[in-house]
Design a protein around this motif. Sequence first.
Motif, mmCIF file in Angstrom:
data_model
loop_
_atom_site.group_PDB
_atom_site.id
_atom_site.type_symbol
_atom_site.label_atom_id
_atom_site.label_comp_id
_atom_site.label_asym_id
_atom_site.label_seq_id
_atom_site.Cartn_x
_atom_site.Cartn_y
_atom_site.Cartn_z
ATOM 1 N N GLU A 143 -8.238 -4.428 -1.260
ATOM 2 C CA GLU A 143 -7.799 -4.897 -2.576
ATOM 3 C C GLU A 143 -7.618 -3.748 -3.559
ATOM 4 O O GLU A 143 -6.862 -3.869 -4.528
ATOM 5 N N LEU A 144 -8.300 -2.651 -3.299
ATOM 6 C CA LEU A 144 -8.176 -1.481 -4.174
ATOM 7 C C LEU A 144 -6.945 -0.657 -3.822
ATOM 8 O O LEU A 144 -6.237 -0.169 -4.706
ATOM 9 N N TRP A 145 -6.692 -0.512 -2.510
ATOM 10 C CA TRP A 145 -5.625 0.387 -2.075
ATOM 11 C C TRP A 145 -4.238 -0.252 -2.040
ATOM 12 O O TRP A 145 -3.242 0.411 -2.331
ATOM 13 N N ARG A 146 -4.156 -1.499 -1.666
ATOM 14 C CA ARG A 146 -2.833 -2.101 -1.482
ATOM 15 C C ARG A 146 -1.919 -1.984 -2.705
ATOM 16 O O ARG A 146 -0.735 -1.650 -2.567
ATOM 17 N N PRO A 147 -2.421 -2.248 -3.908
ATOM 18 C CA PRO A 147 -1.522 -2.194 -5.066
ATOM 19 C C PRO A 147 -0.907 -0.820 -5.333
ATOM 20 O O PRO A 147 0.132 -0.730 -5.997
ATOM 21 N N VAL A 148 -1.536 0.254 -4.841
ATOM 22 C CA VAL A 148 -0.971 1.590 -5.085
ATOM 23 C C VAL A 148 -0.356 2.192 -3.827
ATOM 24 O O VAL A 148 0.645 2.902 -3.906
ATOM 25 N N LEU A 149 -0.947 1.902 -2.661
ATOM 26 C CA LEU A 149 -0.435 2.480 -1.418
ATOM 27 C C LEU A 149 0.875 1.840 -0.964
ATOM 28 O O LEU A 149 1.800 2.533 -0.537
ATOM 29 N N GLU A 150 0.948 0.526 -1.040
ATOM 30 C CA GLU A 150 2.157 -0.140 -0.556
ATOM 31 C C GLU A 150 3.403 0.248 -1.348
ATOM 32 O O GLU A 150 4.447 0.555 -0.750
ATOM 33 N N PRO A 151 3.368 0.281 -2.681
ATOM 34 C CA PRO A 151 4.562 0.722 -3.416
ATOM 35 C C PRO A 151 4.942 2.159 -3.075
ATOM 36 O O PRO A 151 6.131 2.487 -2.990
ATOM 37 N N MET A 152 3.941 3.023 -2.911
ATOM 38 C CA MET A 152 4.232 4.419 -2.582
ATOM 39 C C MET A 152 4.914 4.531 -1.224
ATOM 40 O O MET A 152 5.939 5.197 -1.073
ATOM 41 N N LEU A 153 4.383 3.854 -0.213
ATOM 42 C CA LEU A 153 4.956 3.938 1.130
ATOM 43 C C LEU A 153 6.314 3.253 1.217
ATOM 44 O O LEU A 153 7.147 3.630 2.043
#
Length: 247
Positions: A143-153
């Motif tokens: 829940e912490l990583w998805r909001p920032v990692l997915e848009p970046m990738l």
Amino acid sequence: MLVLLPPSETKAAGGHGDPLDLDSLSTPELTPVRRKLVDVLVELAADVPASLAALGLSARQEAEVRRNAALRTAPTMPALRRYTGVLYDALDVPSMSVAELGRAEQRLSVGSALFGLVRGGDEIPAYRLSAASVLPAVGPLRELWRPVLEPMLSTVDDLVVDLRSGAYAALARVPHAVTVRVVSEDGAGRRKTVSHHNKAYKGKLARVLGTARGQVSTVDGIRRIAEKAGIVLEQTGDRALDLVVTG
């Protein structure tokens, strides 16, 4: 091409690099979450029993908590040398030439519960944190990583090859990535998913893709490079490959 690797629970000790500098790591948009997690882990390390519980460790693994306590001061080394274990043994970074290592450090990235994603050449300390860990005041890492990692990738223009394991793939989904499944084939042509040696075969494939001289931008290109190295890849979908092990 960007090849996403899983991390390993085990890490090489020591290093010759300066202490962790979050601002020097690749993908700076991940820095705020990285800083938050470093702060939480260092603070949590002051309470050893709580750290062991949150990290899913036994009392015999207290040294892992000490690693987290020293996150800001410990020496660093490139990520491809920091991670150890079956996949990284097969990747065999020490045997790479200078040119091969340069290509591998640019093409290979490691999915990390602590850093989100690190390029092969990013300098990091030893640490302990897994994708399944639930830290106090943070909650599930997904829940912490998805909001920032997915848009970046999602903005990566290069061909993405996703070799991450399930827990780390769940930290950030990459729908446009090429995925690889390792399967064995017996004499009758029957196939089953390989579990025990899965990491070793993916490590060998990562080495081939990471060190290849030419640029790879298609699934057919991946297959051609693998074939030259004696690795059999069969396309099973638009962006799905089977790495076939016979015998």
